[in-house]
Design a protein around this motif. Structure first.
Motif, mmCIF file in Angstrom:
data_model
loop_
_atom_site.group_PDB
_atom_site.id
_atom_site.type_symbol
_atom_site.label_atom_id
_atom_site.label_comp_id
_atom_site.label_asym_id
_atom_site.label_seq_id
_atom_site.Cartn_x
_atom_site.Cartn_y
_atom_site.Cartn_z
ATOM 1 N N LYS A 219 0.843 -1.185 0.000
ATOM 2 C CA LYS A 219 0.000 0.000 0.000
ATOM 3 C C LYS A 219 0.886 1.246 0.000
ATOM 4 C CE LYS A 219 -3.908 -2.364 0.605
ATOM 5 N NZ LYS A 219 -5.011 -2.384 -0.403
ATOM 6 N N ASN A 221 0.991 3.834 1.774
ATOM 7 C CA ASN A 221 1.353 4.446 3.050
ATOM 8 C C ASN A 221 2.392 3.647 3.834
ATOM 9 O OD1 ASN A 221 -0.840 2.530 3.328
ATOM 10 N ND2 ASN A 221 -0.963 3.136 5.489
ATOM 11 N N SER A 226 6.021 4.801 0.737
ATOM 12 C CA SER A 226 5.717 6.232 0.772
ATOM 13 C C SER A 226 6.962 7.073 0.536
ATOM 14 C CB SER A 226 5.086 6.592 2.122
ATOM 15 O OG SER A 226 4.833 7.967 2.212
ATOM 16 N N ARG A 235 2.465 11.872 -4.792
ATOM 17 C CA ARG A 235 1.796 12.236 -3.535
ATOM 18 C C ARG A 235 1.004 11.043 -3.001
ATOM 19 N NH1 ARG A 235 -2.070 16.857 -4.587
ATOM 20 N NH2 ARG A 235 -2.392 15.733 -6.547
ATOM 21 N N VAL A 236 0.854 11.007 -1.675
ATOM 22 C CA VAL A 236 0.078 9.956 -1.023
ATOM 23 C C VAL A 236 -0.887 10.604 -0.042
ATOM 24 C CG1 VAL A 236 0.147 7.932 0.483
ATOM 25 C CG2 VAL A 236 1.961 8.287 -1.211
ATOM 26 N N PHE A 237 -2.169 10.371 -0.251
ATOM 27 C CA PHE A 237 -3.166 10.855 0.713
ATOM 28 C C PHE A 237 -4.492 10.127 0.506
ATOM 29 C CE2 PHE A 237 -3.527 13.810 -2.893
ATOM 30 C CZ PHE A 237 -4.891 13.824 -3.140
ATOM 31 N N CYS A 238 -5.384 10.266 1.484
ATOM 32 C CA CYS A 238 -6.709 9.655 1.437
ATOM 33 C C CYS A 238 -7.736 10.694 1.007
ATOM 34 C CB CYS A 238 -7.114 9.117 2.811
ATOM 35 S SG CYS A 238 -5.950 7.985 3.570
ATOM 36 N N HIS A 246 -5.262 4.912 1.616
ATOM 37 C CA HIS A 246 -4.205 5.756 1.047
ATOM 38 C C HIS A 246 -4.021 5.445 -0.439
ATOM 39 C CE1 HIS A 246 -3.385 5.991 5.360
ATOM 40 N NE2 HIS A 246 -2.759 7.126 5.101
ATOM 41 N N ARG A 247 -3.859 6.493 -1.216
ATOM 42 C CA ARG A 247 -3.706 6.356 -2.665
ATOM 43 C C ARG A 247 -2.517 7.167 -3.150
ATOM 44 N NH1 ARG A 247 -8.241 4.066 -4.992
ATOM 45 N NH2 ARG A 247 -10.087 3.925 -3.642
ATOM 46 N N SER A 261 0.983 0.406 -4.273
ATOM 47 C CA SER A 261 2.225 1.101 -4.618
ATOM 48 C C SER A 261 3.093 0.341 -5.607
ATOM 49 C CB SER A 261 3.039 1.365 -3.345
ATOM 50 O OG SER A 261 3.292 0.145 -2.661
#
Length: 369
Positions: A219, A221, A226, A235-238, A246-247, A261
């Motif tokens: 994933k 995160n 990350s 960028r990584v955020f929900c 997390h995407r 990821s």
């Protein structure tokens, strides 16, 4: 183990001689693809829900897939008994596509990966000198693992490059995960790209059946994932309506929003942290190890490792094990994720022991997470 390279070359050469072909030019890929065609003709390859149980084999595989509520089923899978014309080898793979072309991408990777892996395994064996004077069994095992690891790394790089060049499949905004296992004798080699998961069911010293997670859910995160994404300017955020999911996103655009990821394809974000490098591990299978479950995240989003092991182990008819696991995940999804479209759900249950042995273990009672 030093005879493995010549053994594989001999198998490939004798196979193609029977077919009236010449592999003097070292075309291992051609030999591997020919082996795949022959295996399919002999019912040694399974690409749909069902079972593979070849007479005399230690393996028994149960496979089942169910389409979700998002359209076409984008999951693909394959089980290949006598992988590479070798009686002690088996290949299992499960591929979870995403994006508008995801089902095509998953099928292409399923088609290419086994043959490419065989080809790279042959080449890596030929280039590796297994020292016959090595007495330490541990050193030999380490060498064999390194051969498979190198073969997998080469294969995943080659498949991703081939996919990018493919004119009939648009994988710029679509991709697939890939989770595969090779069983060679009493060893399994596991390679994971993405967020599908493999779980082993093994017997503890007190006789209980317990799960051992063999893979990492990649994933965005995860700290190491990350860090790489951020270093590549991704960028990584929900999203606000998806707390905890997390995407990975482009630097200046809220796209594509991948929830994993690592993946094949998705070239729109390959320069910003997404990779197709496999995490490769291995394990020596003993009489304590009963079976392994390979499943897409549609299972693990609603079910714990303990629950999955309990469901499979308590299924009297092993041919129905994967179906029962998938149907249990479907019920769990409807109960826990009301209002959310159900994902495609697929599983492979690979049994290592004869049924009369596996039924002697005790099952630890547990509840789904």
């Amino acid at each position: 183990m030093g005879h493995l390279s010549s053994m594989f070359n001999g198998l490939a050469r004798s196979f193609l001689i029977r077919k009236g072909k010449d592999i003097g030019n070292g075309d291992g890929r051609e030999a591997a693809e020919a082996m795949a065609k022959e295996a399919k003709k002999n019912d040694l390859i399974l690409r749909s829900s069902g079972v593979i149980n070849v007479d005399g084999s230690k393996n028994f595989a149960s496979v089942f897939s169910k389409r979700g509520e998002k359209g076409v089923n984008q999951d693909s899978f394959i089980v290949w008994e006598e992988f590479g014309c070798q009686e002690d080898m088996m290949f299992c793979g499960i591929f979870d596509g995403h994006g508008s072309w995801g089902h095509f991408v998953a099928k292409k990777v399923r088609e290419w990966m086994p043959s490419s892996l065989l080809c790279n395994w042959q080449e890596t064996l030929a280039q590796t000198s297994l020292d016959p004077d090595i007495d330490l069994e541990l050193d030999k095992k380490h060498q064999i693992f390194n051969i498979w690891k190198q073969s997998y790394v080469k294969t995943c790089a080659a498949v991703d490059q081939e996919l990018e060049r493919h004119r009939k499949v648009d994988s710029f905004h679509s991709g697939t995960t890939a989770l595969t296992i090779v069983r060679q004798g009493e060893f399994i080699f596991v390679a994971n790209v993405g967020d599908s998961r493999a779980v082993l069911a093994t017997t503890s010293d007190d006789g209980n059946l317990v799960p051992v997670q063999l893979t990492v859910d990649f994933k965005p995160n995860l700290p190491q994932e990350s860090e790489r994404i951020l270093q590549c300017k991704g960028r990584v955020f929900c999203l606000k309506d998806e707390p905890g999911v997390h995407r990975i996103w482009l630097p200046d655009e809220d796209s594509p929003g991948l929830a994993m990821s690592r993946a094949f394809g998705d070239y729109c974000i390959k320069d910003f942290g997404l990779i197709s490098v496999p995490d490769v591990t291995h394990r020596h299978i003993t009489s304590k190890d009963q079976f392994a479950v390979l499943a897409t995240d549609g299972v693990w989003d609603v079910m714990s490792n303990e629950a999955a092991v309990e469901i499979v182990a308590s299924t009297v008819d092993r041919a129905k094990a994967a179906k029962r696991l998938v149907e249990s995940a479907v019920h769990a999804w409807k109960r826990k994720r009301k209002g959310i479209a159900m994902d495609d759900i697929s599983a492979i249950c690979l049994f290592f022991q004869p049924s009369h042995v596996s039924q002697q273990v005790h099952i630890v009672s547990c509840t789904p997470k």
